[in-house]
Write an enzyme that holds these catalytic residues in place. Structure first.
Site, PDB file in Angstrom:
ATOM      1  N   HIS A  57      -2.487  -8.869   6.036  1.00 53.25           N
ATOM      2  CA  HIS A  57      -2.707  -8.058   4.906  1.00 53.25           C
ATOM      3  C   HIS A  57      -2.047  -7.065   5.091  1.00 53.25           C
ATOM      4  O   HIS A  57      -2.117  -5.891   5.589  1.00 53.25           O
ATOM      5  CB  HIS A  57      -4.267  -7.878   4.763  1.00 53.25           C
ATOM      6  N   HIS A  59       0.842  -3.949   2.392  1.00 57.47           N
ATOM      7  CA  HIS A  59       1.596  -3.798   1.092  1.00 57.47           C
ATOM      8  C   HIS A  59       2.677  -3.156   1.322  1.00 57.47           C
ATOM      9  O   HIS A  59       2.933  -1.867   1.650  1.00 57.47           O
ATOM     10  CB  HIS A  59       0.497  -2.320   0.582  1.00 57.47           C
ATOM     11  N   GLN A 152      -2.680  -4.736  -9.229  1.00 63.95           N
ATOM     12  CA  GLN A 152      -3.592  -3.707  -8.513  1.00 63.95           C
ATOM     13  C   GLN A 152      -4.422  -3.128  -9.762  1.00 63.95           C
ATOM     14  O   GLN A 152      -5.415  -2.673  -9.337  1.00 63.95           O
ATOM     15  CB  GLN A 152      -2.458  -2.878  -8.194  1.00 63.95           C
ATOM     16  N   HIS A 210      -8.095  -9.003  -2.970  1.00 61.78           N
ATOM     17  CA  HIS A 210      -9.089  -7.822  -2.518  1.00 61.78           C
ATOM     18  C   HIS A 210     -10.384  -7.967  -3.186  1.00 61.78           C
ATOM     19  O   HIS A 210     -10.522  -8.318  -4.283  1.00 61.78           O
ATOM     20  CB  HIS A 210      -8.324  -6.681  -3.185  1.00 61.78           C
ATOM     21  N   GLU A 213     -13.846  -4.399  -2.345  1.00 60.24           N
ATOM     22  CA  GLU A 213     -13.384  -3.065  -1.574  1.00 60.24           C
ATOM     23  C   GLU A 213     -14.151  -1.921  -1.969  1.00 60.24           C
ATOM     24  O   GLU A 213     -13.415  -1.337  -2.914  1.00 60.24           O
ATOM     25  CB  GLU A 213     -12.067  -2.974  -1.573  1.00 60.24           C
ATOM     26  N   ASP A 309      -3.062  -3.500   6.335  1.00 59.03           N
ATOM     27  CA  ASP A 309      -2.976  -3.036   4.947  1.00 59.03           C
ATOM     28  C   ASP A 309      -2.002  -1.908   4.574  1.00 59.03           C
ATOM     29  O   ASP A 309      -1.301  -2.138   3.749  1.00 59.03           O
ATOM     30  CB  ASP A 309      -4.617  -2.538   4.683  1.00 59.03           C
ATOM     31  N   TRP A 315      -2.498   5.510   0.350  1.00 58.57           N
ATOM     32  CA  TRP A 315      -4.036   5.294   0.704  1.00 58.57           C
ATOM     33  C   TRP A 315      -4.049   5.708   2.301  1.00 58.57           C
ATOM     34  O   TRP A 315      -5.161   5.857   2.681  1.00 58.57           O
ATOM     35  CB  TRP A 315      -4.158   3.772   0.707  1.00 58.57           C
TER      36      TRP A 315
HETATM   37 FE   FE2 Z   1      -4.868  -3.997   0.402  1.00 57.31          FE
END
Ligand code: FE2
Length: 430
Positions: A57, A59, A152, A210, A213, A309, A315
């Site tokens: 996982h 991005h 997203q 996702h 979350e 992630d 993030w």
């Molecule tokens: Fe993610």
């Protein structure tokens, strides 16, 4: 004559010392006595040789964009999504490719050779998709890169997202993604799960959502995902990522839900570095950790694999492509400090991740591909504790990267304190 011989290595299941002989990109022999010479010899000196690390996982379209166009002040998921929305119109294919390739270089040096990356498909133009398809081709000789079409901003919440998602799949993106907890209503979220699973079933693709979350104990999309997985027979092709709301569920509900997840055959991918920092931000005290119920899922027979992630993006301001750092944080955040659980955390970022991504079993064995990492650690628990130096990273029998050993390293003397193979019990379904 072998191409490469690794002498005196220990394996993650505690076997050793063994010699690993490599010929034509394949493991020709593993055993105590390996006959024959080799063009190159690496003396492992009793250290651990493991299958490469796997990150199920990530991005990659956002990686290394920290500070563009500004920093996340609140540290929340929602400000991260808003910040990414500000950055998206400024992205160029060239800049995304350049950052992604820099990340892939770092990943190789960390022994991270399989990555599943989500790529945002909410809005046209599909800059990230175009860039990461190019990156997938460029890195193919050394990294297995899978791409997930990730709306997203919500499949239904963002105008045109479904059309863009289908276009990304037509362009060659590998996996169907989604974000049901970010749709406008619970009903829209459940509808998005159903639609995405049907798209995957029609096209014969995996699903990786996702899912929940959130700190909201009423965010229950994972039950819909489990039901759709069972209904459509998608089983091991499905991943529920994050699932942090499960941390906040009522225990009775969790006791009903977890067997349904296990029955469906889906995988669960928690992301300890990110979940521990993004979740619980609206709490005062006590402040929730926000990681899903790892031990309970494991006990039910679910394949749980830790993911990374983010690395230096809207993030998360830290990260270093280090799956041992991810496992280390998982051990703390769950928490899970039994010897079995710590050895499992290592297993999670190698074998568990491979199973979640649908990759072949990467166990080092005769006749298997010569993909492996030599670590400056004697066993999986020590590797997690030290976030061990990757002394050599090998793909297809070729040494891709070497790192000098740490000069000072704290280890207890003698092997009895390290892994006892009888203690090491990988989950049955991986
Ligand atoms: Fe993610």
């Amino acid at each position: 004559m072998f191409d490469l011989l690794i002498k005196e290595a220990f394996l993650p299941d505690g076997r050793g010392p063994v010699n690993i002989a490599i010929k034509d990109g394949t493991i020709a022999a593993i055993g105590q006595n390996t006959p024959g010479d080799a063009a190159e010899v690496i003396d492992a000196q009793g250290q651990l040789v493991s299958p490469p690390f796997v990150d199920p996982h990530f991005h990659m379209d956002a990686t290394l964009s920290l500070g563009l166009p500004r920093l996340n002040q609140s540290g929340t998921l929602l400000e991260g999504i808003a910040l990414w929305g500000e950055l998206k119109p400024m992205l160029t294919v060239e800049a995304v490719v350049e950052r992604a390739l820099r990340y892939c270089d770092l990943a190789v040096s960390q022994g991270l050779l399989s990555i599943r990356s989500h790529v945002d498909v909410s809005t046209a133009p599909l800059t990230g998709v175009e860039a990461l398809l190019e990156v997938r081709k460029t890195v193919a000789p050394y990294i297995d890169l899978q791409l997930v079409a990730f709306p997203q901003d919500g499949l239904f919440r963002a105008a045109g997202a479904e059309e863009n998602l289908l276009r990304a799949l037509d362009m060659g993106v590998d996996v169907v993604g989604g974000i049901p907890h970010f749709e406008r209503t619970m009903e829209d979220g459940a509808r998005s799960v159903k639609r995405l699973c049907e798209i995957a079933a029609d096209r014969g693709l995996p699903v990786d959502l996702h899912c929940d979350e959130s700190d909201d104990p009423m965010s229950r999309h994972v039950e819909t995902l489990a039901a759709e997985t069972t209904r459509l027979g998608l089983g091991g092709r499905v991943v529920a990522s994050h699932v942090t709301a499960m941390h906040s569920y009522d225990n009775y509900y969790a006791s009903k839900l977890i067997p349904l997840i296990a029955e469906s055959g889906m995988n669960v991918v928690p992301n300890p570095l990110i979940n521990i920092t993004l979740q619980g931000r609206s709490d005062t005290y006590p402040r929730r950790r926000g990681l899903t119920r790892v031990q309970e899922l494991r006990a039910a027979g679910v394949n749980v694999a830790f993911g990374q992630d983010c690395t230096m993006d809207p993030w998360y301001p830290l990260g270093s492509a280090d799956m041992l750092e991810v496992a280390h944080m998982g051990v703390h955040a769950v928490p899970m400090t039994s010897r079995e659980a710590m050895a499992w955390a290592f297993h999670s970022v190698t074998m568990g991740g491979a199973a979640a991504m649908g990759l072949p079993d990467p166990t080092l064995r005769e006749g298997g591909p010569a993909n492996m990492v030599l670590l400056q650690a004697r066993d999986p628990i020590e590797a997690v504790r030290l976030k061990a130096t990757r002394l050599a990273v090998i793909k297809g029998g070729k040494v891709l990267s070497r790192t000098a050993p740490r000069i000072a390293q704290l280890s207890l003397e003698g092997r009895p304190d390290s892994v006892n193979p009888a203690e090491y019990a990988p989950p049955q379904n991986t």
